[in-house]
Design an enzyme around this catalytic site. Sequence first.
Site, PDB file in Angstrom:
ATOM      1  N   GLY A   1      -5.805   5.307  -0.193  1.00  0.00           N
ATOM      2  CA  GLY A   1      -7.258   5.300   0.120  1.00  0.00           C
ATOM      3  C   GLY A   1      -7.929   4.561  -0.531  1.00  0.00           C
TER       4      GLY A   1
ATOM      5  N   TYR B   1       0.850  -1.281   0.079  1.00  0.00           N
ATOM      6  CA  TYR B   1       0.006   0.132   0.105  1.00  0.00           C
ATOM      7  C   TYR B   1       0.974   1.308   0.071  1.00  0.00           C
ATOM      8  CZ  TYR B   1      -2.859   3.628   1.539  1.00  0.00           C
ATOM      9  OH  TYR B   1      -3.656   4.929   1.665  1.00  0.00           O
TER      10      TYR B   1
END
Length: 525
Positions: A77, A70
């Site tokens: 997001g 990530y």
Amino acid sequence: MAMIYEEKLQQDDGGGKPPVKLDGEQLTPALVVAVAYEGVPVALEEEAMKCVVKCRAMVEELVATGQVVYGVTTGFGKFSDVRISPQDAVQLQLNLIRSHACAVGRPLPEPTVRALMLLRANALAKGHSGIRPETLQLLVDCINGGVHPIVPEQGSLGASGDLAPLSHLALVLMGEGEAIYQGQRLPGALALAKAGLKPITLQAKEGLALINGTQIMASIGTLAFVKAERLARIADVIAAMTVECLRGIPDAYADEVQRVRPYPEQIGVAGNLRTLLQGSKLTTRQGEIRVQDAYSLRCLPQVHGATRQVLGYAGDKIAIEINSATDNPLLFVDKGLVISGGNFHGQPIAFAMDFLKIGMSELANISERRTERLVNPALSGGLPAFLSHNPGVGSGMMITQYVSASLVSENKVLAHPSSVDSIPSSANQEDHVSMGTTAARHAAQVIDNVSKVLAIELICAAEAAEFIGAEGLAPATRVLYDKLRELVPPVIEDRSTSREIEEVAAALLEGEWLRAVEAVTGSLF
């Protein structure tokens, strides 16, 4: 008198003090104050930098091998499922900072900015964030070189980190945004150049490492907490003077009373009051004038003691937060793990700040009630109405109580807990947030208001002493009376006291007057 709690940096050279060493583990609120307000320099521990180097090597391997991480090889997001190619890794970080730097409102004061830079550097020094050593060093060099980014105070939800405000910090490291350098507001690149520093180009993971954390709420909260601690202690001294001027009854502070309801903080405050009132010629005994005092005098150990309990809770949480890794994802080099977690969520600090502002609001509430007793002839036991030397023609301290009432009423609005609110963001991916930064900002405002409420009580108590006889004050409270009179002469004829209230509030926050009292009493609880 040095007023280090004015919202500006007082000195840039740190007074020749040794640097605060950062390793992610040993920062304290006192050290944060030293860096924020006194310009004490910062240095990175050698062992911590070794951990930073190892963690960075892990990031580079993850990028090279194309693993899904990530914010490194994915978007942010709601875009966390969008894969990002290695060749776009740098652009991803640049876009992250530029797009997220949309905070609004007044710039945070320079001491707060120094504190948040310090806290961010300390978190990165733990070696779990994947930042390059040279980027971390630039952040430290900006602290030491006096390059203070312009960071607007509004725009954080207190989860996913303080994204928007912290992005303004990262902009300056990139040579963008704006910063204060030697009192001038300059473009970020020019501020760096004047300090002899060069901007960096953020690499994979670095933008996220700089902004995904709780350092805005933690920096505001830490500085507010230190101010609150000082106010809580000096409030005991001010209250003791008021007790004297109202011919109060210290019997209620007897140790026997406290021991049968054994809250340590209540016991400690009662001990303070007994110490502070020792030698007073103005206090009375039960039954001499009245059997018992009003609650704002009689219940001082219980109310002030409860505020001390709040401070204990808030202090514990701040001590943990300022030594925590709060970004996402976190890397654990020894185990070869990259974990997406939620340490960026500000709920612990949101609760602590909401609790702090409630506790400090009560310190002001009871202070304002004591002020009312000083100025109200129906309650003061013989003092002139509004402590006026020419009642009727002169209003005396009448309107200072109005100001105090206004401030405590404002605090009641600010004390509404921010942490009970949440609002979803990022297309409901980030569906619960803490509002911790709002809580911290409101706590700071409450504490500023409390300093003024206490200043008004002290000015009124000193004015009452003019009528009842300042020579009868206890040695400890007489020290505070004398310190006040260096700033505020008796109000024989009506005059504006606005500036004097502000100056006294600043002096209470600075702590010199408390130290002067403790030179007589010994260390107070």
